[in-house]
Write a protein that holds these residues in place. Structure first.
Motif, PDB file in Angstrom:
ATOM      1  N   TYR A  43     -74.685  48.960 -43.660  1.00 44.06           N
ATOM      2  CA  TYR A  43     -75.384  49.239 -42.414  1.00 44.06           C
ATOM      3  C   TYR A  43     -74.421  49.979 -41.487  1.00 44.06           C
ATOM      4  CZ  TYR A  43     -78.677  45.827 -44.239  1.00 44.06           C
ATOM      5  OH  TYR A  43     -79.573  45.158 -45.043  1.00 44.06           O
ATOM      6  N   SER A  44     -74.897  51.092 -40.937  1.00 42.51           N
ATOM      7  CA  SER A  44     -74.039  51.961 -40.131  1.00 42.51           C
ATOM      8  C   SER A  44     -74.350  51.795 -38.646  1.00 42.51           C
ATOM      9  CB  SER A  44     -74.241  53.418 -40.542  1.00 42.51           C
ATOM     10  OG  SER A  44     -74.060  53.578 -41.940  1.00 42.51           O
ATOM     11  N   TYR A  45     -73.298  51.642 -37.847  1.00 41.77           N
ATOM     12  CA  TYR A  45     -73.449  51.423 -36.413  1.00 41.77           C
ATOM     13  C   TYR A  45     -72.411  52.230 -35.633  1.00 41.77           C
ATOM     14  CZ  TYR A  45     -75.939  47.088 -37.729  1.00 41.77           C
ATOM     15  OH  TYR A  45     -76.794  46.161 -38.261  1.00 41.77           O
ATOM     16  N   PRO A  46     -72.704  52.498 -34.358  1.00 40.93           N
ATOM     17  CA  PRO A  46     -71.626  52.983 -33.488  1.00 40.93           C
ATOM     18  C   PRO A  46     -70.579  51.877 -33.375  1.00 40.93           C
ATOM     19  CG  PRO A  46     -73.784  53.314 -32.465  1.00 40.93           C
ATOM     20  CD  PRO A  46     -73.999  52.419 -33.652  1.00 40.93           C
ATOM     21  N   ALA A  47     -69.330  52.239 -33.466  1.00 44.79           N
ATOM     22  CA  ALA A  47     -68.275  51.225 -33.446  1.00 44.79           C
ATOM     23  C   ALA A  47     -68.323  50.373 -32.184  1.00 44.79           C
ATOM     24  CB  ALA A  47     -66.907  51.897 -33.575  1.00 44.79           C
ATOM     25  N   ARG A  48     -68.741  50.963 -31.076  1.00 46.08           N
ATOM     26  CA  ARG A  48     -68.710  50.228 -29.814  1.00 46.08           C
ATOM     27  C   ARG A  48     -69.710  49.072 -29.785  1.00 46.08           C
ATOM     28  NH1 ARG A  48     -70.075  54.000 -24.945  1.00 46.08           N
ATOM     29  NH2 ARG A  48     -69.665  52.031 -23.881  1.00 46.08           N
ATOM     30  N   ARG A  49     -70.692  49.073 -30.690  1.00 47.74           N
ATOM     31  CA  ARG A  49     -71.651  47.961 -30.733  1.00 47.74           C
ATOM     32  C   ARG A  49     -71.067  46.723 -31.399  1.00 47.74           C
ATOM     33  NH1 ARG A  49     -77.733  49.531 -32.547  1.00 47.74           N
ATOM     34  NH2 ARG A  49     -77.657  47.303 -33.035  1.00 47.74           N
ATOM     35  N   MET A  50     -69.994  46.909 -32.155  1.00 45.19           N
ATOM     36  CA  MET A  50     -69.438  45.805 -32.912  1.00 45.19           C
ATOM     37  C   MET A  50     -68.464  44.984 -32.062  1.00 45.19           C
ATOM     38  SD  MET A  50     -70.840  46.008 -35.936  1.00 45.19           S
ATOM     39  CE  MET A  50     -72.307  46.429 -34.987  1.00 45.19           C
ATOM     40  N   LYS A  51     -68.610  43.681 -32.117  1.00 42.87           N
ATOM     41  CA  LYS A  51     -67.721  42.766 -31.415  1.00 42.87           C
ATOM     42  C   LYS A  51     -67.074  41.820 -32.423  1.00 42.87           C
ATOM     43  CE  LYS A  51     -68.831  43.856 -27.069  1.00 42.87           C
ATOM     44  NZ  LYS A  51     -67.858  44.322 -26.055  1.00 42.87           N
ATOM     45  N   SER A  52     -65.828  41.456 -32.162  1.00 40.09           N
ATOM     46  CA  SER A  52     -65.157  40.482 -33.011  1.00 40.09           C
ATOM     47  C   SER A  52     -65.958  39.187 -33.055  1.00 40.09           C
ATOM     48  CB  SER A  52     -63.753  40.203 -32.469  1.00 40.09           C
ATOM     49  OG  SER A  52     -63.242  38.992 -32.980  1.00 40.09           O
ATOM     50  N   SER A  53     -66.069  38.585 -34.236  1.00 42.89           N
ATOM     51  CA  SER A  53     -66.829  37.337 -34.349  1.00 42.89           C
ATOM     52  C   SER A  53     -66.218  36.240 -33.489  1.00 42.89           C
ATOM     53  CB  SER A  53     -66.895  36.880 -35.812  1.00 42.89           C
ATOM     54  OG  SER A  53     -65.598  36.599 -36.315  1.00 42.89           O
ATOM     55  N   PHE A  54     -64.912  36.339 -33.216  1.00 47.10           N
ATOM     56  CA  PHE A  54     -64.263  35.326 -32.389  1.00 47.10           C
ATOM     57  C   PHE A  54     -64.677  35.447 -30.920  1.00 47.10           C
ATOM     58  CE2 PHE A  54     -60.837  35.593 -35.771  1.00 47.10           C
ATOM     59  CZ  PHE A  54     -61.206  34.396 -36.370  1.00 47.10           C
ATOM     60  N   SER A  55     -65.267  36.586 -30.534  1.00 46.39           N
ATOM     61  CA  SER A  55     -65.696  36.742 -29.143  1.00 46.39           C
ATOM     62  C   SER A  55     -67.054  36.082 -28.898  1.00 46.39           C
ATOM     63  CB  SER A  55     -65.760  38.229 -28.762  1.00 46.39           C
ATOM     64  OG  SER A  55     -66.814  38.888 -29.434  1.00 46.39           O
ATOM     65  N   HIS A  56     -67.705  35.629 -29.977  1.00 41.87           N
ATOM     66  CA  HIS A  56     -68.955  34.883 -29.845  1.00 41.87           C
ATOM     67  C   HIS A  56     -68.631  33.431 -29.502  1.00 41.87           C
ATOM     68  CE1 HIS A  56     -72.953  33.369 -30.623  1.00 41.87           C
ATOM     69  NE2 HIS A  56     -72.490  32.544 -31.539  1.00 41.87           N
ATOM     70  N   ILE A  57     -69.380  32.853 -28.562  1.00 44.77           N
ATOM     71  CA  ILE A  57     -69.143  31.465 -28.166  1.00 44.77           C
ATOM     72  C   ILE A  57     -69.911  30.543 -29.115  1.00 44.77           C
ATOM     73  CG2 ILE A  57     -69.172  29.801 -26.281  1.00 44.77           C
ATOM     74  CD1 ILE A  57     -67.557  32.329 -25.701  1.00 44.77           C
ATOM     75  N   PRO A  58     -69.220  29.781 -29.971  1.00 39.67           N
ATOM     76  CA  PRO A  58     -69.911  28.910 -30.933  1.00 39.67           C
ATOM     77  C   PRO A  58     -70.726  27.822 -30.236  1.00 39.67           C
ATOM     78  CG  PRO A  58     -67.590  29.209 -31.505  1.00 39.67           C
ATOM     79  CD  PRO A  58     -67.764  29.735 -30.119  1.00 39.67           C
TER      80      PRO A  58
END
Length: 290
Positions: free
Chosen positions: A100-115
């Motif tokens: 799946y192809s995305y603009p890089a700026r849409r991607m966030k590190s999984s660690f930045s998600h609040i569990p």
């Protein structure tokens, strides 16, 4: 001449990193490839459309990343973490995984998600503190170990095995020298001290609440909430700033007896997707070792 794709290291998401789409639901993806083409040049396989054509709001000159679903990668290629980073993409293709192809700026590190397990202010601050400390401890470590280090630090901080020094080491260095770099945008510039917590909100004019900032960032941030300002400008928060901010907020909530109060959704949203960097910390280290 085709537009030049921004390939600065801080804007490039590492291959093999687990991320999520900030514009969609929280689903873990793994970055497997960085095409050389920009969003307006890279054609999404099998669609006949470029990445930029999917949304007029996408930056046409921005870089593209290709990803695969993390759970699919774990199922079909269980040894992917041991592969050389440059081989992950071809290995995923060999087992038939869709990219799946995305603009890089849409991607966030999984660690930045609040569990979901992070529910109180105490847990929120400990989680963000663990992110900050694991950022340097996990450099060049496999992702599985990075995950272990983060949660290990989280539990130790939560249980009180690790405490925050009353004077952060970054404060000591800042008292000794002006790095000539803005702590917010990382640009070389003449700086003045900015209040992390604005004076209007009770912030004190002490080094624990101040960081060097360029005139542009200082004026732009003004009395804005630090998290809101960083998120609005899509600037990663340096661990120097995050460390001070967490210490200030921890002391404030501890004094008010609110550390174990539940975090409202509005506050979780402020933290969600916040990226953390260690740029200024690296410069402090380099200055020390000259």
């Amino acid at each position: 001449m085709p537009p030049e794709v921004n390939r600065e290291p801080e804007n490039r998401i590492p291959t093999g990193m687990t991320v999520y789409d900030s514009d969609g639901q929280y689903t873990r993806l793994v970055v497997v490839n960085h095409p050389d083409e920009s969003c307006e040049e890279f054609e999404v396989p099998g669609t006949g459309k470029t990445v930029a054509e999917y949304n007029e709001d996408y930056d046409p000159t921005g870089p593209v990343v290709q990803t695969v679903y993390r759970f699919k990668l774990d199922q079909e290629l269980d040894d992917w973490m041991s592969l050389p980073l440059d081989d992950i993409h071809s290995a995923a293709q060999d087992v038939g995984l869709k990219t799946y192809s995305y603009p890089a700026r849409r991607m966030k590190s999984s660690f930045s998600h609040i569990p979901e397990r992070v529910g109180t202010y105490r847990e929120l601050f400990c989680y963000q503190w663990a992110r900050m400390t694991h950022l340097s401890a996990s450099v060049n470590q496999p992702e599985r170990l990075q995950d272990f280090l983060l949660w290990s630090n989280y539990e130790k901080r939560l249980d009180g095995e690790i405490t925050t020094s009353s004077i952060l080491k970054e404060n000591q260095y800042q008292l000794k020298e002006n790095l000539g770099v803005c702590t917010y945008c990382n640009q070389e510039s003449e700086t003045t001290f900015d209040h992390i917590l604005p004076v209007a909100e009770g912030g004190v004019s002490e080094i624990k609440n101040m960081v060097p900032a360029c005139q542009s960032c200082n004026s732009s941030k003004s009395d804005r909430n630090l998290l809101d300002w960083h998120q609005e400008h899509e600037i990663p928060m340096d661990r120097v700033v995050l460390g001070k901010y967490l210490k200030l907020r921890w002391d404030e909530f501890e004094a008010d007896g609110e550390l174990d109060s539940p975090v409202p959704d509005s506050i979780r949203d402020r933290w969600e997707g916040l990226e953390v960097s260690r740029r200024i910390t690296q410069q402090i280290w380099m200055n020390q070792n000259r």
